[in-house]
Write a protein that holds these residues in place. Structure first.
Motif, PDB file in Angstrom:
ATOM      1  N   GLY A   1      -6.367   0.980   3.374  1.00  0.00           N
ATOM      2  CA  GLY A   1      -6.035  -0.436   3.532  1.00  0.00           C
ATOM      3  C   GLY A   1      -5.496  -1.078   2.269  1.00  0.00           C
ATOM      4  N   GLN A   2      -5.722  -0.426   1.131  1.00  0.00           N
ATOM      5  CA  GLN A   2      -5.245  -0.984  -0.133  1.00  0.00           C
ATOM      6  C   GLN A   2      -3.840  -0.488  -0.483  1.00  0.00           C
ATOM      7  OE1 GLN A   2      -7.081  -2.852  -2.531  1.00  0.00           O
ATOM      8  NE2 GLN A   2      -9.005  -3.018  -1.425  1.00  0.00           N
ATOM      9  N   THR A   3      -3.277   0.393   0.334  1.00  0.00           N
ATOM     10  CA  THR A   3      -2.025   1.036  -0.061  1.00  0.00           C
ATOM     11  C   THR A   3      -0.773   0.293   0.405  1.00  0.00           C
ATOM     12  OG1 THR A   3      -2.054   2.453   1.910  1.00  0.00           O
ATOM     13  CG2 THR A   3      -3.125   3.305  -0.085  1.00  0.00           C
TER      14      THR A   3
ATOM     15  N   SER B   1     -15.688  -2.402  -1.657  1.00  0.00           N
ATOM     16  CA  SER B   1     -14.324  -2.304  -1.143  1.00  0.00           C
ATOM     17  C   SER B   1     -13.647  -1.000  -1.566  1.00  0.00           C
ATOM     18  CB  SER B   1     -13.502  -3.510  -1.589  1.00  0.00           C
ATOM     19  OG  SER B   1     -13.599  -3.674  -2.977  1.00  0.00           O
ATOM     20  N   MET B   2     -14.022  -0.466  -2.709  1.00  0.00           N
ATOM     21  CA  MET B   2     -13.594   0.868  -3.142  1.00  0.00           C
ATOM     22  C   MET B   2     -14.841   1.685  -3.423  1.00  0.00           C
ATOM     23  SD  MET B   2     -10.347   0.240  -5.706  1.00  0.00           S
ATOM     24  CE  MET B   2      -8.796  -0.411  -5.112  1.00  0.00           C
TER      25      MET B   2
ATOM     26  N   GLY C   1       0.115   2.703  -3.323  1.00  0.00           N
ATOM     27  CA  GLY C   1       0.674   3.231  -2.089  1.00  0.00           C
ATOM     28  C   GLY C   1       1.753   4.262  -2.332  1.00  0.00           C
ATOM     29  N   GLY C   2       2.565   4.478  -1.275  1.00  0.00           N
ATOM     30  CA  GLY C   2       3.613   5.487  -1.322  1.00  0.00           C
ATOM     31  C   GLY C   2       4.973   4.872  -1.611  1.00  0.00           C
TER      32      GLY C   2
ATOM     33  N   GLN D   1      -2.604  -6.306  -6.264  1.00  0.00           N
ATOM     34  CA  GLN D   1      -3.975  -6.651  -5.898  1.00  0.00           C
ATOM     35  C   GLN D   1      -4.935  -5.468  -5.992  1.00  0.00           C
ATOM     36  OE1 GLN D   1      -5.274  -7.366  -1.926  1.00  0.00           O
ATOM     37  NE2 GLN D   1      -6.526  -9.101  -2.515  1.00  0.00           N
ATOM     38  N   PRO D   2      -4.549  -4.261  -5.591  1.00  0.00           N
ATOM     39  CA  PRO D   2      -5.478  -3.138  -5.751  1.00  0.00           C
ATOM     40  C   PRO D   2      -5.918  -2.929  -7.193  1.00  0.00           C
ATOM     41  CG  PRO D   2      -3.711  -2.523  -4.286  1.00  0.00           C
ATOM     42  CD  PRO D   2      -3.330  -3.851  -4.888  1.00  0.00           C
TER      43      PRO D   2
END
Lengths: 303, 197
Positions: free
Chosen positions: A80-82, A291-292, A104-105, A40-41
């Protein structure tokens, strides 16, 4: 000059090809619902990217005007996107906790009746530089903007994009306003397709991005422009990929091509910026709260 | 004027190219890879045992991308009992867990490709069915993890890293047999770190 333009466009496309191709590595191991959440990101970023940099002035002259713009962007990825909440939809496995999206990680894992359910990690992306170019022509206060890059193949990945924008300056209808005002509609489309020989590496991404904005601007001393706007936008991404099922938990759909669709997290955007006209060159810089969060800067040739 | 545009374009192109190449927007990427090996131990008792070998090269995520892998490390390991498993000596295609199978010990032993012991554990319960819905996560000691990671680090020298897993049940005391069949699976979860593109 044509060679220089092509070189610049090639550099932009190369970066996208390389980056998005790597995302497939994680998606191949996810069932469709989780694959959508994981990516989604990417949908959100593509929406943010394509819906940025479309204007630096609401003023459109009656006479014919042509603009060519090269725009650089810097997008910040919020925390919040991670991560996302897994939704394995397999009996004995939980839809709780969190695991990494592709920005993310580390990915998480669960233990259930079917053994390990392991999720892929992400690329630890906190910000993304990018660029785009566009050409626009206007007359009688109406502008048509075009973006296009032909589909090219690089390292078994084929991608390309196109975009169109239509803007009208309504200032004449509102002569009492001390600034110019315009309405703009944008549509951009991006595609990425694996065209190699390995069927287990198949991935296809189709991104569609729409925006409509009301923008205003005021020019001082025929040189300095202050501009801003409020924009509604949405982005959607169709994802098709070969599901390898490394966890061996989805026998009915393992080793088949799966499809999923995901909407980006883009809804509204507020833009504020400034430009300097040193005709025929215009330099602009704006800040986009969406949002970004994104900063865009451009150089335009305006004649 | 033309020179200004040419130089300006060259500068802009250079800045963009350098910023794209020097800004690593993507960091190293981690993929969790489960290695799942079923083992069918069968026999007339009182002890049944079987050995299976599995290798990292059996997994496409590893073998297709080995040049981009920066490290391979251990995450977790578990054992679970299967109600049925593929028969390596057909026919029939599947073999089934002996109902009610139990004994004195269920032992899981894993040895690496160099012949070094990774771990050997007797499971808490010797009732095979206890691990059908509830896999048992085997906790490795710090020294075991270090030795295992040292072996995994050899992938740069020998890309075909393998393990041998042995599943044993001692002193079978219950079950509808002989013959007795224990269908189990050892799962080794590894973390693959890929270099940023």
């Amino acid at each position: 000059m044509k060679k220089k333009i092509f070189l610049f466009l090639f550099i932009l496309s190369f970066q996208f090809n390389t980056s998005f191709g790597q995302v497939g590595l994680g998606i191949f191991g996810l069932a469709p619902d989780d694959a959508g959440n994981y990516s989604q990101p990417m949908a959100t970023f593509l929406g943010t990217y394509f819906n940025s940099g479309a204007y630096y002035s609401a003023d459109l002259p009656e006479a014919f005007q042509f603009k060519f713009s090269i725009i650089g962007m810097y997008t910040f990825v919020p925390d919040g996107q991670t991560t996302f909440t897994p939704n394995p939809e397999v009996s004995g496995y939980n839809s709780t906790g969190s695991t990494a999206t592709f920005v993310g990680g580390n990915g998480s894992y669960q233990i259930g009746p079917g053994g390990f359910l392991a999720y892929p990690g992400g690329f630890n992306v906190s910000s993304v530089p990018s660029g785009i170019y566009q050409a626009a022509g206007s007359i009688y206060g109406t502008e048509l903007m075009l973006r296009y890059f032909p589909t090219i193949t690089f390292s078994d990945v084929k991608s390309g994009f196109w975009g169109i924008g239509l803007k009208h300056d309504f200032s004449q209808l509102l002569p009492s306003l001390p600034f110019n005002i315009a309405l703009q509609i944008l549509y951009n489309s991006f595609s990425l397709d694996y065209v190699g020989d390995d069927p287990t590496s198949y991935i296809n991404i189709e991104s569609k991005n729409f925006a409509v904005n009301v923008q205003g601007s005021k020019t001082f001393s025929e040189m300095f422009i202050i501009y801003g706007g409020l924009q509604y936008e949405n982005s959607s991404m169709d994802l098709s990929y070969y599901f390898r099922d490394p966890n061996e938990l989805y026998p009915s759909i393992a080793n088949t091509v799966q499809d999923t669709s995901v909407d980006g997290d883009n809804v509204f955007r507020f833009t504020a910026g400034g430009a300097i006209q040193l005709m025929p060159v215009v330099f602009n810089l704006d800040f986009n709260i969406t949002s970004m969060f994104t900063i865009t800067g451009g150089i335009s040739l305006q004649i | 004027m033309k020179k200004i545009y040419n130089y300006g374009f060259l500068i802009l192109t250079t800045i963009v190219a350098l910023s794209f190449q020097s800004c690593d927007i993507l960091e190293n990427y981690f993929l969790n890879l489960p290695l799942k090996q079923s083992i069918v131990s069968t026999g007339n008792g009182p002890k049944i045992s079987e050995i299976e070998t599995f290798c990292l090269s059996d997994y496409d995520a590893y073998s297709d991308n080995i040049n981009e892998i920066d490290s391979v490390t251990y995450l977790a390991v578990l054992y679970r009992t299967l109600t049925a498993a593929e028969n390596s000596n057909p026919p029939p295609d599947s073999v089934y867990l002996t109902p009610g199978l139990a004994g004195q010990n269920i032992n899981v032993t894993v040895v690496d490709g160099d012949g070094n012991l990774v771990f050997s554990r007797n499971l808490p319960s010797a009732v095979a069915a206890d691990y059908i819905d509830t896999p048992y996560e085997i906790e490795l000691t710090t020294s075991e993890i270090i030795l295992l990671n040292d072996y995994l680090a050899q992938y740069k020298v020998d890309s075909n890293l393998c393990f041998t897993a042995t599943l044993t049940m001692d002193n079978i005391s219950a079950g509808q047999g002989p013959p007795y069949t224990l269908t189990g699976q050892v799962e080794l979860l590894l973390s693959l770190e890929f270099l940023a593109p």
